[in-house]
Design a protein around this motif. Structure first.
Motif, PDB file in Angstrom:
ATOM      1  N   LEU A  55       0.856  -1.178   0.000  1.00  0.00           N
ATOM      2  CA  LEU A  55       0.000   0.000   0.000  1.00  0.00           C
ATOM      3  C   LEU A  55       0.892   1.227   0.000  1.00  0.00           C
ATOM      4  N   CYS A  56       0.723   2.072  -1.013  1.00  0.00           N
ATOM      5  CA  CYS A  56       1.592   3.231  -1.216  1.00  0.00           C
ATOM      6  C   CYS A  56       0.777   4.510  -1.070  1.00  0.00           C
ATOM      7  N   THR A  62      -4.597   9.932  -2.063  1.00  0.00           N
ATOM      8  CA  THR A  62      -5.011   8.841  -2.952  1.00  0.00           C
ATOM      9  C   THR A  62      -4.129   7.601  -2.754  1.00  0.00           C
ATOM     10  N   PRO A  63      -4.183   6.961  -1.588  1.00  0.00           N
ATOM     11  CA  PRO A  63      -3.382   5.753  -1.377  1.00  0.00           C
ATOM     12  C   PRO A  63      -3.827   4.650  -2.328  1.00  0.00           C
ATOM     13  N   GLU A  64      -2.874   3.820  -2.757  1.00  0.00           N
ATOM     14  CA  GLU A  64      -3.219   2.758  -3.688  1.00  0.00           C
ATOM     15  C   GLU A  64      -2.319   1.542  -3.493  1.00  0.00           C
ATOM     16  N   GLU A  98      -7.271  -4.845   4.668  1.00  0.00           N
ATOM     17  CA  GLU A  98      -7.958  -4.039   5.674  1.00  0.00           C
ATOM     18  C   GLU A  98      -7.281  -2.679   5.847  1.00  0.00           C
ATOM     19  N   TYR A  99      -5.950  -2.656   5.779  1.00  0.00           N
ATOM     20  CA  TYR A  99      -5.252  -1.361   5.805  1.00  0.00           C
ATOM     21  C   TYR A  99      -5.652  -0.530   4.587  1.00  0.00           C
ATOM     22  N   TRP A 104      -8.300   4.104   2.105  1.00  0.00           N
ATOM     23  CA  TRP A 104      -9.191   4.710   1.115  1.00  0.00           C
ATOM     24  C   TRP A 104     -10.279   5.524   1.808  1.00  0.00           C
ATOM     25  N   ARG A 105     -10.757   5.036   2.937  1.00  0.00           N
ATOM     26  CA  ARG A 105     -11.800   5.741   3.686  1.00  0.00           C
ATOM     27  C   ARG A 105     -11.256   7.056   4.263  1.00  0.00           C
ATOM     28  N   HIS A 106     -10.029   7.026   4.805  1.00  0.00           N
ATOM     29  CA  HIS A 106      -9.451   8.194   5.458  1.00  0.00           C
ATOM     30  C   HIS A 106      -8.555   9.037   4.535  1.00  0.00           C
ATOM     31  N   ARG A 107      -8.357   8.523   3.304  1.00  0.00           N
ATOM     32  CA  ARG A 107      -7.525   9.185   2.302  1.00  0.00           C
ATOM     33  C   ARG A 107      -6.069   9.291   2.724  1.00  0.00           C
ATOM     34  N   ARG A 108      -5.637   8.339   3.566  1.00  0.00           N
ATOM     35  CA  ARG A 108      -4.247   8.229   3.996  1.00  0.00           C
ATOM     36  C   ARG A 108      -4.075   6.908   4.717  1.00  0.00           C
TER      37      ARG A 108
END
Length: 111
Positions: A55-56, A62-64, A98-99, A104-108
């Motif tokens: 997870l970056c 915009t984590p992806e 889960e992370y 995505w929910r917290h945008r970080r």
């Protein structure tokens, strides 16, 4: 040095398709760039010894999930020319998926 021998071994073990049953591994390591919002959670290291999967989050909201180069991470410089560091206190408590949902929910990345 971002990765110890033990961390490299754990990351490589997760990427070995012949030995694994579970694909949704818990992150093995967390990196961050001091004085920025950039953070990375990695679960796997490819055979090339450079390509990490995880997870970056570059700190832009915009984590992806994706791949990153260990060499590139080691060459990054943040404010004050600070280097990427390993969070020596990070201990994963859940699988990467889960992370990712939390990020995505917290945008970080929330770890």
């Amino acid at each position: 040095m971002l990765l110890t021998r033990e961390l490299r071994t754990a990351l490589r073990r997760n990427s070995d398709l012949s030995r694994q049953r579970e694909r949704d591994h818990c992150p093995v390591v967390k990196f961050f760039l001091p004085n920025t919002a950039a953070a990375w959670l990695f679960t796997e290291l490819a055979e090339d010894g450079d390509t990490l999967f995880g997870l970056c989050d570059l700190g832009h909201g915009t984590p992806e999930l994706g791949y990153a180069s260990l060499a590139e991470l080691q060459s990054l410089r943040g404010p004050g020319r600070l280097l990427v560091e390993r969070d020596r206190h990070f201990l994963a408590t859940k699988p990467l998926s889960e992370y990712a949902v939390d990020a995505w929910r917290h945008r970080r990345i929330v770890a």
